[in-house]
Design a protein around this motif. Structure first.
Motif, PDB file in Angstrom:
ATOM      1  N   UNK A 251      -5.281  12.173  10.919  1.00 12.93           N
ATOM      2  CA  UNK A 251      -4.802  11.543  10.924  1.00 12.93           C
ATOM      3  C   UNK A 251      -5.488  11.656   9.582  1.00 12.93           C
ATOM      4  N   UNK A 252      -4.514   9.789   7.958  1.00 16.10           N
ATOM      5  CA  UNK A 252      -4.957  10.472   6.812  1.00 16.10           C
ATOM      6  C   UNK A 252      -6.354   9.983   7.354  1.00 16.10           C
ATOM      7  N   UNK A 253      -7.648  10.711   5.768  1.00 19.15           N
ATOM      8  CA  UNK A 253      -9.473   9.797   5.945  1.00 19.15           C
ATOM      9  C   UNK A 253      -9.006   9.625   4.607  1.00 19.15           C
ATOM     10  N   UNK A 254      -8.549   8.738   4.128  1.00 14.43           N
ATOM     11  CA  UNK A 254      -8.855   7.610   2.875  1.00 14.43           C
ATOM     12  C   UNK A 254      -9.059   6.549   3.530  1.00 14.43           C
ATOM     13  N   UNK A 255     -10.698   6.178   2.868  1.00 15.69           N
ATOM     14  CA  UNK A 255     -11.160   4.749   3.686  1.00 15.69           C
ATOM     15  C   UNK A 255     -10.106   3.633   3.339  1.00 15.69           C
ATOM     16  N   UNK A 256      -9.513   3.701   2.040  1.00 15.30           N
ATOM     17  CA  UNK A 256      -8.822   2.684   1.494  1.00 15.30           C
ATOM     18  C   UNK A 256      -8.269   2.682   3.033  1.00 15.30           C
ATOM     19  N   UNK A 257      -6.922   2.883   3.411  1.00 16.91           N
ATOM     20  CA  UNK A 257      -6.308   2.739   3.859  1.00 16.91           C
ATOM     21  C   UNK A 257      -6.725   2.309   5.437  1.00 16.91           C
ATOM     22  N   UNK A 258      -8.022   2.627   6.195  1.00 16.90           N
ATOM     23  CA  UNK A 258      -8.236   1.656   7.091  1.00 16.90           C
ATOM     24  C   UNK A 258      -8.733   0.380   6.684  1.00 16.90           C
ATOM     25  N   UNK A 259      -9.586  -0.111   5.683  1.00 20.79           N
ATOM     26  CA  UNK A 259      -9.363  -1.699   4.954  1.00 20.79           C
ATOM     27  C   UNK A 259      -8.345  -2.006   4.697  1.00 20.79           C
TER      28      UNK A 259
ATOM     29  N   UNK B 105       1.627   4.140  11.774  1.00 20.45           N
ATOM     30  CA  UNK B 105       1.852   4.627  10.758  1.00 20.45           C
ATOM     31  C   UNK B 105       0.924   5.504  10.256  1.00 20.45           C
ATOM     32  N   UNK B 106      -0.058   6.063  10.965  1.00 22.58           N
ATOM     33  CA  UNK B 106      -1.375   7.229  10.468  1.00 22.58           C
ATOM     34  C   UNK B 106      -0.838   8.063  11.466  1.00 22.58           C
ATOM     35  N   UNK B 107       0.301   8.105  10.106  1.00 18.07           N
ATOM     36  CA  UNK B 107       0.781   9.493  10.491  1.00 18.07           C
ATOM     37  C   UNK B 107       1.467  10.089   8.893  1.00 18.07           C
ATOM     38  N   UNK B 108       0.380  11.516   8.087  1.00 20.77           N
ATOM     39  CA  UNK B 108       1.191  12.477   7.277  1.00 20.77           C
ATOM     40  C   UNK B 108       2.661  11.359   6.444  1.00 20.77           C
ATOM     41  N   UNK B 109       3.984  11.597   7.880  1.00 18.38           N
ATOM     42  CA  UNK B 109       4.828  11.249   6.898  1.00 18.38           C
ATOM     43  C   UNK B 109       5.296   9.637   6.784  1.00 18.38           C
ATOM     44  N   UNK B 110       4.421   8.797   7.502  1.00 17.04           N
ATOM     45  CA  UNK B 110       4.410   7.455   7.603  1.00 17.04           C
ATOM     46  C   UNK B 110       3.387   6.752   7.099  1.00 17.04           C
ATOM     47  N   UNK B 111       2.450   6.938   6.358  1.00 17.04           N
ATOM     48  CA  UNK B 111       1.034   5.597   5.996  1.00 17.04           C
ATOM     49  C   UNK B 111       1.665   5.589   4.454  1.00 17.04           C
ATOM     50  N   UNK B 112       2.624   5.842   3.839  1.00 13.98           N
ATOM     51  CA  UNK B 112       2.950   5.254   2.546  1.00 13.98           C
ATOM     52  C   UNK B 112       4.164   4.199   2.938  1.00 13.98           C
ATOM     53  N   UNK B 113       4.751   4.241   4.054  1.00 20.25           N
ATOM     54  CA  UNK B 113       5.780   3.117   4.513  1.00 20.25           C
ATOM     55  C   UNK B 113       4.614   1.837   4.331  1.00 20.25           C
ATOM     56  N   UNK B 114       2.971   2.074   5.276  1.00 16.46           N
ATOM     57  CA  UNK B 114       2.224   1.236   5.661  1.00 16.46           C
ATOM     58  C   UNK B 114       1.705   0.843   4.173  1.00 16.46           C
ATOM     59  N   UNK B 115       1.205   1.643   3.432  1.00 15.45           N
ATOM     60  CA  UNK B 115       1.098   1.170   1.996  1.00 15.45           C
ATOM     61  C   UNK B 115       1.824  -0.197   0.989  1.00 15.45           C
TER      62      UNK B 115
END
Length: 239
Positions: free
Chosen positions: A60-68, A170-180
């Motif tokens: 899963x993506x491991x950028x703290x800002x994604x989890x914020x 959304x917390x997948x490599x190909x979906x996280x940008x959609x969530x952002x």
């Protein structure tokens, strides 16, 4: 894990993260050493919802800002079900009528250059009365709606929403940008807005050129600069 009183739920998870499983939640009725971004003190008296969540996912993506962003979106969604509309203040707060009702802090635990764990700390003003000296900048659910919520139920709703509505999807490599992009749509700022950027004792005013997950591009009198989320506070200017 529940504590009546603790120094900080984030500090607890930072101490014991190796022993605890991913998605562990630490919740306390009162914090004596609660803190927010830039180590600002967060008053955590009884009646508020003070909790932290540990993430140690694989693949899963491991950028703290994604989890914020995960929790700003989830809390916004849940509060709307209680008929309280909020806006997300870039990068990590929720506002009601320009007053803070929630602050969220993401912290990474590093092993060398690798993020081994992420801790998300949430401070949500629910049934607590805001001190008089903070009433012009902060609010709580009870002060907005004149009724209290069940904290345990609210905690479960927030984490269920985070996990099932957003995290798994959304917390997948190909979906996280959609969530952002979805998160950006829910911000209180837009391209072309004028903002005040506060860094330590320096204040600058500029115009937003573009909005990204971790930074803003700002036009300061013709000079374009990148402003990163971890370095500054941003306030939308009222025209």
């Amino acid at each position: 894990m529940y504590f009546d009183t603790i120094d900080s739920t984030n500090a607890y998870l930072k101490k014991y993260w190796k022993k605890l499983p991913s998605e562990t939640i630490v919740w306390a009725s009162k914090q004596t050493g609660g803190y927010g971004r830039m180590k600002r003190k967060w008053i955590s008296q009884r009646g508020g919802l003070w909790f932290s969540v540990l993430f140690k996912p694989k693949n899963r993506p491991m950028n703290p800002w994604h989890y914020v962003r995960l929790y700003t979106m989830s809390i916004k969604y849940v509060l709307s079900k209680y008929r309280l509309e909020t806006v997300i203040k870039w990068p990590n707060d929720l506002l009601v009528n320009n007053k803070k009702i929630c602050g969220i802090l993401g912290e990474g635990i590093y092993t060398g250059n690798i993020v081994s764990a992420i801790i998300v700390g949430i401070g949500l003003n629910v049934n607590n009365i805001i001190p008089d000296d903070l009433k012009n900048i902060a609010t709580s659910y009870v002060e907005e709606k004149n009724k209290e919520l069940n904290l345990k139920k609210l905690l479960k709703q927030i984490n269920s929403t985070a996990y099932y509505k957003y995290y798994l999807k959304y917390f997948k490599k190909d979906k996280i940008s959609i969530f952002t992009k979805l998160w950006i749509k829910n911000l209180n700022i837009r391209h072309g807005d004028f903002i005040k950027v506060i860094s330590q004792s320096i204040e600058k005013r500029g115009k937003i050129v573009s909005i990204h997950g971790d930074y803003l591009e700002i036009d300061f009198d013709g000079k374009i600069e990148k402003i990163y989320a971890g370095e500054v506070s941003v306030r939308k200017e009222r025209i």
